[in-house]
Scaffold this active site. Structure first.
Site, PDB file in Angstrom:
ATOM      1  N   GLY A  61      49.337  31.825  30.664  1.00 39.63           N
ATOM      2  CA  GLY A  61      48.920  32.897  31.553  1.00 39.63           C
ATOM      3  C   GLY A  61      47.658  32.563  32.320  1.00 39.63           C
ATOM      4  CD  GLN A  66      41.996  32.529  33.350  1.00 36.93           C
ATOM      5  OE1 GLN A  66      43.060  33.128  33.315  1.00 36.93           O
ATOM      6  NE2 GLN A  66      41.728  31.529  32.533  1.00 36.93           N
ATOM      7  CB  CYS A 111      41.329  30.911  27.408  1.00 37.75           C
ATOM      8  SG  CYS A 111      40.922  31.600  29.013  1.00 37.75           S
ATOM      9  CG  LEU A 112      44.916  27.345  31.228  1.00 39.58           C
ATOM     10  CD1 LEU A 112      45.844  27.464  32.431  1.00 39.58           C
ATOM     11  CD2 LEU A 112      45.065  25.963  30.590  1.00 39.58           C
ATOM     12  CG  HIS A 154      44.319  35.832  26.636  1.00 39.25           C
ATOM     13  ND1 HIS A 154      43.745  35.002  25.683  1.00 39.25           N
ATOM     14  CD2 HIS A 154      43.947  35.314  27.838  1.00 39.25           C
ATOM     15  CE1 HIS A 154      43.067  34.047  26.300  1.00 39.25           C
ATOM     16  NE2 HIS A 154      43.171  34.210  27.607  1.00 39.25           N
ATOM     17  CD  GLU A 155      46.199  35.824  31.027  1.00 40.29           C
ATOM     18  OE1 GLU A 155      45.266  35.853  31.859  1.00 40.29           O
ATOM     19  OE2 GLU A 155      46.415  34.845  30.288  1.00 40.29           O
ATOM     20  CG  HIS A 158      41.138  36.523  31.483  1.00 39.32           C
ATOM     21  ND1 HIS A 158      39.978  35.804  31.386  1.00 39.32           N
ATOM     22  CD2 HIS A 158      42.102  35.770  30.874  1.00 39.32           C
ATOM     23  CE1 HIS A 158      40.218  34.661  30.739  1.00 39.32           C
ATOM     24  NE2 HIS A 158      41.496  34.629  30.413  1.00 39.32           N
TER      25      HIS A 158
HETATM   26 NI    NI Z   1      42.555  33.146  29.319  1.00 39.10          NI
END
Ligand code: NI
Length: 183
Positions: A61, A66, A111-112, A154-155, A158
């Site tokens: 995701g 991000q 997480c990226l 999780h998203e 963000h």
């Molecule tokens: Ni993330």
């Protein structure tokens, strides 16, 4: 497939701690392109050949913040079978209901934007129902469970300026493990 030219911000960047804003429709061409680029990037990161070729970290995701834009948009790419994918484009999401049951990823969330190993438990609802808008602004409801429910939460975090590492108790990262189900 060509690797999209997107730059994913690292956790050191303070914009990741800011709250994203509601999206107003219609989306611009640029927004639509960014969304497509994020999906392509995630897909390629899950295909071993590209993962290796471009030295990608596999990700499921990405939230819009991000890539540096504070709009309430995220995408999720779920690998169903070998290189077939289900894509979710989620705009202005709201959790309308959730299970009592909580779960966590045993091997830890990733997480990226977090380029280090972080151990610890992040409790998440096992099932959630959200209301959101699609790329054309149409409202819809979706119910997700297990790993996809975790990815959604999780998203959504963000979009509110929260990283998964913020939810881990630094002094006792495995606190309350027995209270939740590991997946
Ligand atoms: Ni993330």
């Amino acid at each position: 497939m060509k690797l999209p030219d997107i730059k994913i911000l690292d956790e050191a960047n303070k914009i990741l701690r800011e709250k994203s804003k509601e999206v107003v429709f219609p989306l611009s061409k640029e927004d639509k392109k960014n969304i497509q680029d994020m999906i392509t990037y995630l897909k390629m990161s899950q295909i071993p050949e590209y993962e290796e070729k471009y030295k990608l970290r596999a990700g499921m995701g990405l939230a819009y913040v991000q890539i540096g834009i504070l709009k309430r948009i995220f995408v999720i790419v779920e690998e169903l079978e070998d290189e077939t994918f289900k894509e979710y484009i989620i705009i202005n999401p709201k959790i309308v209901s959730h299970s009592e049951e909580m779960i966590y990823v045993g091997e830890g969330e990733g997480c990226l934007s977090v380029n280090r190993d972080v151990e610890g438990i992040v409790p998440r609802y096992a099932r959630i129902t959200i209301e959101a808008q699609d790329i054309d602004g149409n409202s819809f409801k979706i119910r997700v469970r297990e790993d996809i429910a975790i990815a959604f939460q999780h998203e959504i975090d963000h979009l509110n300026g929260i990283l998964f590492v913020d939810r881990i108790d630094a002094k006792n990262p495995f606190k309350d493990a027995k209270k939740y189900r590991e997946i």
